[in-house]
Scaffold this motif. Structure first.
Motif, PDB file in Angstrom:
ATOM      1  N   VAL A  19       0.842  -1.203   0.000  1.00 13.86           N
ATOM      2  CA  VAL A  19       0.000   0.000   0.000  1.00 13.86           C
ATOM      3  C   VAL A  19       0.882   1.259   0.000  1.00 13.86           C
ATOM      4  CG1 VAL A  19      -1.639   1.360   1.389  1.00 13.86           C
ATOM      5  CG2 VAL A  19      -2.006  -1.099   1.063  1.00 13.86           C
ATOM      6  N   GLN A  20       1.886   1.296   0.879  1.00 17.79           N
ATOM      7  CA  GLN A  20       2.759   2.472   0.976  1.00 17.79           C
ATOM      8  C   GLN A  20       3.516   2.719  -0.320  1.00 17.79           C
ATOM      9  OE1 GLN A  20       5.111   1.320   4.401  1.00 17.79           O
ATOM     10  NE2 GLN A  20       3.778   2.422   5.830  1.00 17.79           N
ATOM     11  N   GLN A  21       4.019   1.662  -0.927  1.00 19.53           N
ATOM     12  CA  GLN A  21       4.786   1.823  -2.163  1.00 19.53           C
ATOM     13  C   GLN A  21       3.888   2.256  -3.318  1.00 19.53           C
ATOM     14  OE1 GLN A  21       7.500  -1.499  -2.897  1.00 19.53           O
ATOM     15  NE2 GLN A  21       7.785  -1.701  -0.685  1.00 19.53           N
ATOM     16  N   THR A  22       2.652   1.798  -3.329  1.00 16.81           N
ATOM     17  CA  THR A  22       1.704   2.238  -4.355  1.00 16.81           C
ATOM     18  C   THR A  22       1.400   3.724  -4.168  1.00 16.81           C
ATOM     19  OG1 THR A  22       0.732   0.027  -4.454  1.00 16.81           O
ATOM     20  CG2 THR A  22      -0.563   1.842  -5.387  1.00 16.81           C
ATOM     21  N   LYS A  23       1.174   4.131  -2.927  1.00 15.39           N
ATOM     22  CA  LYS A  23       0.899   5.546  -2.655  1.00 15.39           C
ATOM     23  C   LYS A  23       2.099   6.417  -3.023  1.00 15.39           C
ATOM     24  CE  LYS A  23      -2.556   5.051   0.980  1.00 15.39           C
ATOM     25  NZ  LYS A  23      -2.847   5.299   2.404  1.00 15.39           N
TER      26      LYS A  23
ATOM     27  N   LYS B 194      -5.176  -8.275  -0.321  1.00 15.87           N
ATOM     28  CA  LYS B 194      -5.530  -7.448   0.846  1.00 15.87           C
ATOM     29  C   LYS B 194      -5.058  -6.015   0.627  1.00 15.87           C
ATOM     30  CE  LYS B 194      -5.069  -7.204   5.874  1.00 15.87           C
ATOM     31  NZ  LYS B 194      -4.543  -7.868   7.077  1.00 15.87           N
ATOM     32  N   ALA B 195      -3.835  -5.848   0.121  1.00 16.29           N
ATOM     33  CA  ALA B 195      -3.311  -4.508  -0.148  1.00 16.29           C
ATOM     34  C   ALA B 195      -4.159  -3.801  -1.204  1.00 16.29           C
ATOM     35  CB  ALA B 195      -1.860  -4.596  -0.612  1.00 16.29           C
ATOM     36  N   TYR B 196      -4.503  -4.506  -2.267  1.00 17.77           N
ATOM     37  CA  TYR B 196      -5.303  -3.904  -3.331  1.00 17.77           C
ATOM     38  C   TYR B 196      -6.697  -3.538  -2.825  1.00 17.77           C
ATOM     39  CZ  TYR B 196      -1.842  -4.900  -7.007  1.00 17.77           C
ATOM     40  OH  TYR B 196      -0.730  -4.890  -7.813  1.00 17.77           O
ATOM     41  N   ARG B 197      -7.266  -4.373  -1.948  1.00 21.17           N
ATOM     42  CA  ARG B 197      -8.586  -4.037  -1.363  1.00 21.17           C
ATOM     43  C   ARG B 197      -8.491  -2.765  -0.519  1.00 21.17           C
ATOM     44  NH1 ARG B 197      -8.931  -9.621  -0.711  1.00 21.17           N
ATOM     45  NH2 ARG B 197      -8.307  -9.477   1.463  1.00 21.17           N
ATOM     46  N   GLU B 198      -7.387  -2.624   0.228  1.00 20.35           N
ATOM     47  CA  GLU B 198      -7.193  -1.413   1.042  1.00 20.35           C
ATOM     48  C   GLU B 198      -7.100  -0.180   0.148  1.00 20.35           C
ATOM     49  OE1 GLU B 198      -6.574   1.239   4.184  1.00 20.35           O
ATOM     50  OE2 GLU B 198      -7.410  -0.772   4.164  1.00 20.35           O
ATOM     51  N   LEU B 199      -6.344  -0.289  -0.933  1.00 19.05           N
ATOM     52  CA  LEU B 199      -6.227   0.826  -1.884  1.00 19.05           C
ATOM     53  C   LEU B 199      -7.585   1.152  -2.510  1.00 19.05           C
ATOM     54  CD1 LEU B 199      -2.871  -0.301  -3.503  1.00 19.05           C
ATOM     55  CD2 LEU B 199      -3.209   1.826  -2.203  1.00 19.05           C
ATOM     56  N   GLU B 200      -8.364   0.118  -2.763  1.00 21.53           N
ATOM     57  CA  GLU B 200      -9.692   0.326  -3.337  1.00 21.53           C
ATOM     58  C   GLU B 200     -10.610   0.991  -2.313  1.00 21.53           C
ATOM     59  OE1 GLU B 200     -12.776  -2.077  -6.206  1.00 21.53           O
ATOM     60  OE2 GLU B 200     -11.510  -3.253  -4.863  1.00 21.53           O
ATOM     61  N   ARG B 201     -10.517   0.543  -1.056  1.00 24.23           N
ATOM     62  CA  ARG B 201     -11.324   1.148   0.014  1.00 24.23           C
ATOM     63  C   ARG B 201     -11.031   2.636   0.151  1.00 24.23           C
ATOM     64  NH1 ARG B 201     -10.992   2.866   4.822  1.00 24.23           N
ATOM     65  NH2 ARG B 201      -8.821   2.350   5.155  1.00 24.23           N
ATOM     66  N   GLU B 202      -9.765   3.011  -0.072  1.00 28.48           N
ATOM     67  CA  GLU B 202      -9.362   4.412   0.021  1.00 28.48           C
ATOM     68  C   GLU B 202      -9.705   5.199  -1.247  1.00 28.48           C
ATOM     69  OE1 GLU B 202      -5.372   5.053   1.459  1.00 28.48           O
ATOM     70  OE2 GLU B 202      -5.516   3.333   2.827  1.00 28.48           O
ATOM     71  N   GLY B 203     -10.266   4.528  -2.246  1.00 26.89           N
ATOM     72  CA  GLY B 203     -10.675   5.207  -3.467  1.00 26.89           C
ATOM     73  C   GLY B 203      -9.543   5.501  -4.433  1.00 26.89           C
ATOM     74  N   LEU B 204      -8.400   4.865  -4.236  1.00 22.33           N
ATOM     75  CA  LEU B 204      -7.245   5.132  -5.096  1.00 22.33           C
ATOM     76  C   LEU B 204      -7.220   4.254  -6.335  1.00 22.33           C
ATOM     77  CD1 LEU B 204      -4.561   5.512  -2.298  1.00 22.33           C
ATOM     78  CD2 LEU B 204      -5.679   7.331  -3.598  1.00 22.33           C
ATOM     79  N   VAL B 205      -7.764   3.059  -6.225  1.00 22.79           N
ATOM     80  CA  VAL B 205      -7.793   2.131  -7.354  1.00 22.79           C
ATOM     81  C   VAL B 205      -9.187   1.523  -7.463  1.00 22.79           C
ATOM     82  CG1 VAL B 205      -5.340   1.565  -7.078  1.00 22.79           C
ATOM     83  CG2 VAL B 205      -7.065   0.067  -6.059  1.00 22.79           C
TER      84      VAL B 205
ATOM     85  N   THR C 163      -6.687  -4.322 -11.924  1.00 22.19           N
ATOM     86  CA  THR C 163      -6.881  -3.222 -10.970  1.00 22.19           C
ATOM     87  C   THR C 163      -6.248  -1.975 -11.556  1.00 22.19           C
ATOM     88  OG1 THR C 163      -6.817  -4.802  -9.138  1.00 22.19           O
ATOM     89  CG2 THR C 163      -6.491  -2.472  -8.578  1.00 22.19           C
ATOM     90  N   PHE C 164      -7.021  -0.886 -11.590  1.00 18.42           N
ATOM     91  CA  PHE C 164      -6.597   0.341 -12.249  1.00 18.42           C
ATOM     92  C   PHE C 164      -6.605   1.520 -11.290  1.00 18.42           C
ATOM     93  CE2 PHE C 164      -8.044  -2.522 -15.460  1.00 18.42           C
ATOM     94  CZ  PHE C 164      -7.226  -2.288 -16.552  1.00 18.42           C
ATOM     95  N   VAL C 165      -5.680   2.441 -11.516  1.00 20.38           N
ATOM     96  CA  VAL C 165      -5.576   3.653 -10.705  1.00 20.38           C
ATOM     97  C   VAL C 165      -6.773   4.548 -11.010  1.00 20.38           C
ATOM     98  CG1 VAL C 165      -4.211   5.735 -10.262  1.00 20.38           C
ATOM     99  CG2 VAL C 165      -3.061   3.533 -10.639  1.00 20.38           C
ATOM    100  N   ARG C 166      -7.446   5.018  -9.952  1.00 20.71           N
ATOM    101  CA  ARG C 166      -8.576   5.944 -10.094  1.00 20.71           C
ATOM    102  C   ARG C 166      -8.144   7.393  -9.948  1.00 20.71           C
ATOM    103  NH1 ARG C 166     -13.551   4.963  -6.511  1.00 20.71           N
ATOM    104  NH2 ARG C 166     -14.289   6.564  -7.913  1.00 20.71           N
ATOM    105  N   ARG C 167      -7.228   7.643  -8.994  1.00 21.03           N
ATOM    106  CA  ARG C 167      -6.790   9.025  -8.763  1.00 21.03           C
ATOM    107  C   ARG C 167      -5.353   9.036  -8.272  1.00 21.03           C
ATOM    108  NH1 ARG C 167      -7.081  10.920  -3.396  1.00 21.03           N
ATOM    109  NH2 ARG C 167      -8.045   9.451  -1.971  1.00 21.03           N
ATOM    110  N   SER C 168      -4.717  10.184  -8.446  1.00 18.51           N
ATOM    111  CA  SER C 168      -3.322  10.316  -8.017  1.00 18.51           C
ATOM    112  C   SER C 168      -3.265  10.996  -6.654  1.00 18.51           C
ATOM    113  CB  SER C 168      -2.521  11.102  -9.052  1.00 18.51           C
ATOM    114  OG  SER C 168      -3.071  12.390  -9.197  1.00 18.51           O
ATOM    115  N   LEU C 169      -2.082  11.111  -6.132  1.00 23.05           N
ATOM    116  CA  LEU C 169      -1.851  11.777  -4.849  1.00 23.05           C
ATOM    117  C   LEU C 169      -0.737  12.794  -5.023  1.00 23.05           C
ATOM    118  CD1 LEU C 169      -1.762   8.728  -2.398  1.00 23.05           C
ATOM    119  CD2 LEU C 169      -3.558  10.439  -2.560  1.00 23.05           C
ATOM    120  N   GLY C 170      -0.813  13.882  -4.303  1.00 26.22           N
ATOM    121  CA  GLY C 170       0.299  14.828  -4.234  1.00 26.22           C
ATOM    122  C   GLY C 170       0.673  15.452  -5.564  1.00 26.22           C
ATOM    123  N   ALA C 171       1.787  16.160  -5.521  1.00 24.83           N
ATOM    124  CA  ALA C 171       2.258  16.881  -6.700  1.00 24.83           C
ATOM    125  C   ALA C 171       3.777  16.922  -6.716  1.00 24.83           C
ATOM    126  CB  ALA C 171       1.683  18.294  -6.700  1.00 24.83           C
ATOM    127  N   ALA C 172       4.415  15.796  -6.454  1.00 30.53           N
ATOM    128  CA  ALA C 172       5.878  15.748  -6.427  1.00 30.53           C
ATOM    129  C   ALA C 172       6.367  14.817  -7.523  1.00 30.53           C
ATOM    130  CB  ALA C 172       6.359  15.257  -5.063  1.00 30.53           C
TER     131      ALA C 172
END
Length: 135
Positions: A19-23, A56-67, A75-84
């Protein structure tokens, strides 16, 4: 695409590392909306972790609305994070600083402690709001 690196000695649960590495990849612009994450099978082959851990990691990312999981497609990315972005000039400066810290004999944990202290100074954690009426 993101290449997951699992540190079995970190004390951090494997699914949390995924999850952390995906974020992090989302924050750096290495993954953008519409990108497909590696399949659970690909992650298992690359890291030798249990398939249920990846799911489990992918479900967590999905729960957070990221994928989002698309049945039969992946499994596909829905939204990005940050601006770096990964090619930011600030990254080059940080790379230079890290190289100097290593040359000065600092260990990874020393660098992490220094960096965390500076982060805390410039980006203080939000203070919890009190629940309830003080009267």
């Amino acid at each position: 695409m993101v290449d997951y690196r699992i540190d079995r000695h970190s004390g951090v649960a494997t699914y949390v590392q995924i999850v952390q590495q995906t974020k992090q990849a989302l924050r750096l612009g290495l993954l953008v909306p519409g990108d497909k994450l590696p399949t659970a099978r690909e992650v298992v082959e690359a890291t030798a972790v249990n398939p249920n851990t990846v799911l489990k990691a992918y479900r967590e990312l999905e729960r957070e609305g990221l994928v989002e999981a698309r049945r039969g497609l992946g499994t596909f990315v829905r939204r990005s994070l940050g601006a770096a972005p990964a090619d930011s000039p600030l990254r080059a400066e940080l790379e230079d600083w890290a190289a100097r810290a290593r040359a000065a004999g600092l260990e990874r944990e020393d660098v992490a402690a220094l960096f965390s202290a500076v982060l805390d100074t410039h980006f203080p954690a939000p203070q919890p709001t009190s629940q309830g009426d003080p009267s």
